[in-house]
Every structure is written in structure tokens, then in C-alpha cells.
Design a protein around this motif. Structure first.
Motif, PDB file in Angstrom:
ATOM      1  N   GLN A 168      25.986  30.091   5.795  1.00 22.33           N
ATOM      2  CA  GLN A 168      26.326  30.771   6.864  1.00 22.33           C
ATOM      3  C   GLN A 168      27.048  32.223   5.904  1.00 22.33           C
ATOM      4  O   GLN A 168      26.739  33.505   6.197  1.00 22.33           O
ATOM      5  CB  GLN A 168      28.009  30.696   7.059  1.00 22.33           C
ATOM      6  CG  GLN A 168      27.507  29.357   7.717  1.00 22.33           C
ATOM      7  CD  GLN A 168      29.055  27.868   8.155  1.00 22.33           C
ATOM      8  OE1 GLN A 168      30.019  27.835   7.016  1.00 22.33           O
ATOM      9  NE2 GLN A 168      28.719  26.992   9.372  1.00 22.33           N
ATOM     10  N   HIS A 182      24.255  34.738   6.295  1.00 23.73           N
ATOM     11  CA  HIS A 182      24.183  35.058   7.551  1.00 23.73           C
ATOM     12  C   HIS A 182      25.182  36.124   7.628  1.00 23.73           C
ATOM     13  O   HIS A 182      24.753  37.243   8.235  1.00 23.73           O
ATOM     14  CB  HIS A 182      24.371  34.291   8.334  1.00 23.73           C
ATOM     15  CG  HIS A 182      23.948  34.257  10.293  1.00 23.73           C
ATOM     16  ND1 HIS A 182      23.069  34.523  11.221  1.00 23.73           N
ATOM     17  CD2 HIS A 182      26.035  34.479  10.718  1.00 23.73           C
ATOM     18  CE1 HIS A 182      23.593  34.914  12.068  1.00 23.73           C
ATOM     19  NE2 HIS A 182      25.378  35.065  11.621  1.00 23.73           N
ATOM     20  N   GLN A 183      26.243  36.059   7.430  1.00 26.63           N
ATOM     21  CA  GLN A 183      26.772  37.347   7.398  1.00 26.63           C
ATOM     22  C   GLN A 183      26.594  38.462   6.533  1.00 26.63           C
ATOM     23  O   GLN A 183      27.498  39.597   7.097  1.00 26.63           O
ATOM     24  CB  GLN A 183      28.613  36.394   6.824  1.00 26.63           C
ATOM     25  CG  GLN A 183      29.874  37.429   6.602  1.00 26.63           C
ATOM     26  CD  GLN A 183      30.330  37.636   8.392  1.00 26.63           C
ATOM     27  OE1 GLN A 183      30.036  37.078   8.620  1.00 26.63           O
ATOM     28  NE2 GLN A 183      30.559  38.567   8.407  1.00 26.63           N
TER      29      GLN A 183
END
Length: 298
Positions: free
Chosen positions: A88, A91-92
Motif C-alpha cells: 500500500q 502504491h501511494q
């Protein structure tokens, strides 16, 4: 003097009559008679091969070769909590540093077009003329994609009926599996890596290949990972039946990867496909200690 120094390392590997016989060809003036001269290195190699074959034939150990056949994971494994957090975060970071895609640019263009149409001074003649053709908006594409996504049904990652079937190579697709075969050792049947006895005239890898092809209901297509064994296991015979010419057995292991899928299973084929964590249920402790060293749980 130089010939004696070069031939000295071969003294332990070959008998003196063999060296004297081969050295005659290297010292004699052959001229153009068609005989090839033998170098000291050639004599050493020939003597080593003869000595190695003699040692195998006269060895008090029974030589065997086994194959560790693995089926690699078919699907990716589930992420652990820390792997999920790291995913995550990446991805950010990628989202913050990325530029707008073509579809996002098209959404902005459509929004700008709609704002112009809602303005009081809108002039339709200034827009590109498409005639009577209906314009496909970016939002319309998203609606179509959403409908397709709702009708898509992904294959299940966990299949309780197949995962419990130890004879199927299609079980536990996210794990690496190892092939075990039921074989007779003395008067008992044991679960082992497929193995067979070495025969004179073949290499140990050829013996391992023969161990795989000679299995009942054979048909495994495998890729062997090298010519050298990855491990060895030896055991001695009971003292009551041990002799000078028969002390015990040495098993040399070779690694291979299953290719093109496994053959269809049969009820009579004594095979098991197990994970590394399940090996201890079927293998003897001493045998398991040698095997687990070269099996990677990828």
C-alpha cells in the motif's frame, strides 16, 4: 626426468604396466604412420577413469540415485500483514508521483466540454462537428467496464476438495510441492524420493532420470538442475547381515522441476505431492534431516 615428474601423480591411479604401455606410443618415433601421440595429461585422465570405474565396481557401498522433483507455485502466495502495508505504501508513492493517464485526461476534457455547454454564451458551432454520430464519453466507458467487472468471476484460490487430495499435483497452488513415491526397502514399504540403483556404465544423473521414468504410470516431464548431486544420504546395514563387500547404501539426490504439468493421477499409482511442512509425516527422521537441507520452500 621430466616425464617421471609428470607421471608421478598418476602412480596411485593406474598400474605401472598400463603407464609403460601408453608411454611407448609417446616416446616412439611414429612419423606419419597415423598413430596419435599420448600426452601425460591424457594418460592421467585415462588412468583416473579406469581407477574410478574399478572403485565403484569394488565398493562395499551400494550406490543409488534419487530425484527431488518439485512442482513450483502456480499462483502468488497471500501477502503477510507487513507485506500488505508495504504494498500500500508503494502504491501511494507511485500515485503521488505519477502523471495523468489518457483516460484521466479524457475525463477532464469531457468535464470541460460539459461546463462549456452549460454556459450562457455556449456556441455549438465552435465544437467539432461529428454529425449525427453519438459521442462516447469517458464516463460511458467506465460504466461499460464496471458491468464487465461485475460479470467476471475469478477462479478460487483455495479449493478444499483438491487441496486435501495428496495424490493431485494441482493442490495448494500457492505452495511448492515435492513428489514422494512408495518404495520397498527390505521387507517394508517407505515413502521416499523416487530412487533406483546405479548400474555400471551410466552416470548418477542418468540413474536419477531412470528412477523418474521407471515409476508406475510414469509420464513426468522434468527439467534437471545440473549434473552434480545436491545431497547424499547413507546408512549401514544391520551388523548381522553386514559383510566386507556390503556395508550399506549411499543415495545421491538430484533436483528437478516439473514441466508441462503432471500426468493424470491413477488410483494404483503410489504417489504423494506434499509441501515441505508435510514431509515429516511421511519421511524417517534421519532421512528427513538430509532432505530438508536442499528443499526450498519458495
Amino acid at each position: 626426468m621430466q616425464q617421471k615428474k609428470m607421471a608421478a601423480p598418476c602412480g596411485r591411479m593406474a598400474s605401472r604396466p598400463l603407464l609403460q604401455f601408453l608411454s611407448r606410443f609417446s616416446r616412439s618415433p611414429v612419423g606419419n604412420t597415423g598413430f596419435r601421440q599420448f600426452s601425460s595429461a591424457t594418460v592421467c585422465r585415462a588412468a583416473f577413469q579406469i581407477n574410478e570405474a574399478a572403485e565403484r565396481a569394488n565398493s562395499p557401498w551400494t550406490l543409488m540415485a534419487a530425484v527431488c522433483l518439485q512442482r513450483l507455485p502456480v499462483i502468488s502466495a497471500d501477502c503477510s500483514p507487513i507485506e500488505q502495508q508495504f504494498k500500500q505504501m508503494l502504491h501511494q508513492i507511485e500515485l503521488e508521483k505519477s502523471v495523468l493517464s489518457d483516460h484521466e485526461l479524457r475525463l477532464l476534457e469531457d468535464a470541460e466540454r460539459m461546463s462549456r455547454k452549460q454556459a450562457d454564451d455556449y456556441d455549438s458551432d465552435e465544437e467539432d462537428s461529428h454529425g449525427d454520430q453519438e459521442i462516447m464519453m469517458a464516463q460511458d466507458l467506465e460504466d461499460i467496464w464496471e458491468q464487465k467487472m461485475k460479470s467476471f468471476q475469478p477462479a478460487p484460490r483455495v479449493r478444499a476438495d483438491v487441496d486435501k487430495d495428496l495424490t493431485s499435483a494441482e493442490r495448494c497452488l500457492a505452495d511448492s510441492l515435492v513428489l514422494l513415491a512408495e518404495q520397498e526397502v527390505g521387507d517394508e514399504k517407505l515413502w521416499l524420493l523416487p530412487q533406483t540403483r546405479w548400474q555400471e556404465g551410466e552416470t548418477l544423473r542418468q540413474t536419477a532420470e531412470r528412477a523418474l521414468t521407471s515409476l508406475p504410470a510414469a509420464g513426468f516431464k522434468a527439467t534437471f538442475l545440473g549434473n552434480a548431486p545436491c545431497g547424499v544420504y547413507k546408512y549401514k546395514l544391520p551388523k548381522a547381515i553386514r559383510t566386507e563387500n556390503s556395508i550399506g547404501t549411499k543415495v545421491f539426490f538430484f533436483k528437478a522441476i516439473l514441466a508441462d504439468g503432471a500426468p493424470p493421477k491413477t488410483k494404483t499409482a503410489p504417489f504423494l505431492w506434499v509441501k515441505k511442512s508435510e514431509l515429516q509425516k511421511y519421511l524417517k527422521p534421519a532421512y528427513m534431516m538430509k532432505v530438508e537441507r536442499f528443499i526450498l520452500d519458495l
